[in-house]
Design an enzyme around this catalytic site. Structure first.
Site, short mmCIF file in Angstrom:
data_model
loop_
_atom_site.label_atom_id
_atom_site.label_comp_id
_atom_site.label_asym_id
_atom_site.label_seq_id
_atom_site.Cartn_x
_atom_site.Cartn_y
_atom_site.Cartn_z
N GLU A 209 0.89 -1.36 0.07
CA GLU A 209 0.16 0.01 0.23
C GLU A 209 0.83 1.15 -0.12
OE1 GLU A 209 -2.97 -0.30 2.96
OE2 GLU A 209 -3.93 -1.90 2.04
N LYS A 338 -15.77 -1.39 2.05
CA LYS A 338 -14.92 -1.76 0.93
C LYS A 338 -16.03 -2.48 -0.43
CE LYS A 338 -10.76 -3.26 3.34
NZ LYS A 338 -9.93 -4.51 3.78
#
EC number: 4.2.1.11
Length: 430
Positions: A209, A338
């Site tokens: 990330e 999400k």
């Protein structure tokens, strides 16, 4: 004048593309009768909750079993047939048609990755057909709240090959006056942190990330982040606070949590988190306990729910049934959103709506396997969620979302409001 027939779905195509980890994922394009087109690519997670919607992979040797050819075929052969002729403006009907076609509880027949790609592409096609931005199409005239970013600058757990057990250590620049300034503050701390790590002889390689992945303990990671905030010229807890994604399901086995060389019961794990909150300016903890440790979560909420944001990710998996279970049992106080956990835009919006009506905050989130798709940036503004998790200040699949939010803030002009400036999102401790 826009003819409603121009907004009818004419053609749907799909292809296999790559995500940020070099794994295949699904891209869909929805073309409307009037010529407008919407394109979307679905993300993929590394640490996935057991209760997430089913991501369809091909198996076999191709792409080491991770190909998505079946999902692509389902879109072009089955989903396209069912949706062509429907209005792209009726998102609920489009998504309902796909859910009916799939017929399973977890989208295992068509694949959540197939359904979501078409769902998001349909919304973008509708927005393009109307000639308005996606955030405005989804959110209407009140879509003007820019989210506080939770910036994952130290990566561990399943996102990095290092000794750090907790998955994410994040910066929360809630004290900025605007999103643009929040992004600048976070970026300056990111570069300050890089120099600090380098000066200490630690790795500045980045994880999935975009955050650094040094070999540190959990307390050491907190200490060096506070040092970086101060050295960058900001006040820890007042301008920039910290957030954690413990991702504790990853190290939960046989009823105990094993990390930092110790083994802990649920109650002891809560005690460990309490100590961290006392020591550091932490305003948000995600997945502090495992996804099915409901008793532990209840204790965590009783002990820390009045002090910090307690976010359920694996606990809730963007699913209204699991979220309602949490609401009914007063468990957690926030939900991570999400889109690929639940697998359609309509169901995502329903989860955000239920959270808001029940006094829970929502944090719009990326996945560790991301792409250049920026839908979640628009979604965060459209839903006035007030918070977004989209990684660190490096790797273009992360920065793409930040740059889209900058564009939205510019486009809104004087109407733009930064969530941190009006007391929304996780709060700091002065």
């Amino acid at each position: 004048m826009i003819d409603s027939l121009d907004l009818v779905i004419d053609t749907i195509v799909a292809r296999e593309v790559l995500d940020s980890r070099g794994n295949p994922t699904v891209e869909a394009e929805v073309l409307l009768e009037g010529g407008a087109m919407g394109r979307a690519i679905v993300p993929s997670g590394a640490s996935t909750g057991a209760h997430e919607a089913h991501e369809l992979r091909d198996g076999g040797d191709r792409y080491m079993g991770k190909g998505v050819g079946q999902a692509v075929n389902h879109i072009e052969e089955r989903i396209a047939t069912a949706l062509c002729g429907l209005s792209a403006l009726d998102q609920a009907a489009v998504d309902a048609a796909m859910l009916e076609l799939d017929g399973s509880d977890n989208k295992s027949n068509l694949g959540a990755n197939a359904i979501l790609a078409v769902s998001m592409a349909t919304a973008r096609a509708a927005a393009n057909g109307l000639g308005i931005p996606l955030y405005r199409y989804l959110g209407g005239p009140m879509a003007n709240l820019l989210p506080v970013p939770l910036m994952n600058v130290i990566n561990g757990g399943a996102h990095a090959a290092n000794s750090l057990d907790f998955q994410e250590f994040m910066l929360v620049p809630h004290g900025a006056p605007s999103f643009r300034e929040a992004l600048r503050m976070g970026t300056e701390v990111f570069h300050t942190l890089k120099k600090l790590l380098s000066d200490k002889g630690m790795s500045t390689a980045v994880g999935d990330e975009g955050g650094f992945a040094p070999d540190l303990g959990n307390v050491e990671a907190g200490e060096i982040l506070v040092e970086a905030i101060s050295k960058a010229g900001y006040k820890p807890g007042e301008q920039i606070s910290l957030a954690l994604d413990v991702a504790s399901t990853e190290f939960f086995e046989n009823g105990r949590y094993a990390f930092d060389g110790g083994s802990y019961t649920s109650a002891e794990m809560v005690g460990q988190l309490e100590q961290l909150v006392e020591k550091f300016p932490i305003v948000s903890i995600e997945d502090g306990l495992a996804e099915d440790d409901w008793d532990g979560w209840k204790l965590l909420t009783e002990r820390l729910g009045g002090k910090v944001q307690l976010v359920g990710d694996d606990l809730f998996v963007t699913n209204t049934k699991r979220l309602q279970q949490g609401i009914d049992s007063a468990t957690a106080n926030s939900i991570l959103i999400k889109v690929n956990q639940i697998g359609s835009l309509t169901e995502t919006l329903q989860a955000i709506d239920l959270a808001g009506r029940s006094g829970y905050t929502s944090v719009i989130s990326h996945r560790s396997g991301e792409t250049e798709d920026t839908t979640i940036a628009d979604l965060s503004v459209a839903t006035r969620a007030g918070q977004i998790k989209t990684g660190s200040l490096s790797r273009s699949e992360r920065v793409a979302k930040y740059n889209q939010l900058l564009r939205i803030e510019d486009e809104l002009g004087s109407q733009a409001v930064y969530a941190g400036a009006v007391g929304q999102g996780p709060r700091g401790k002065a």
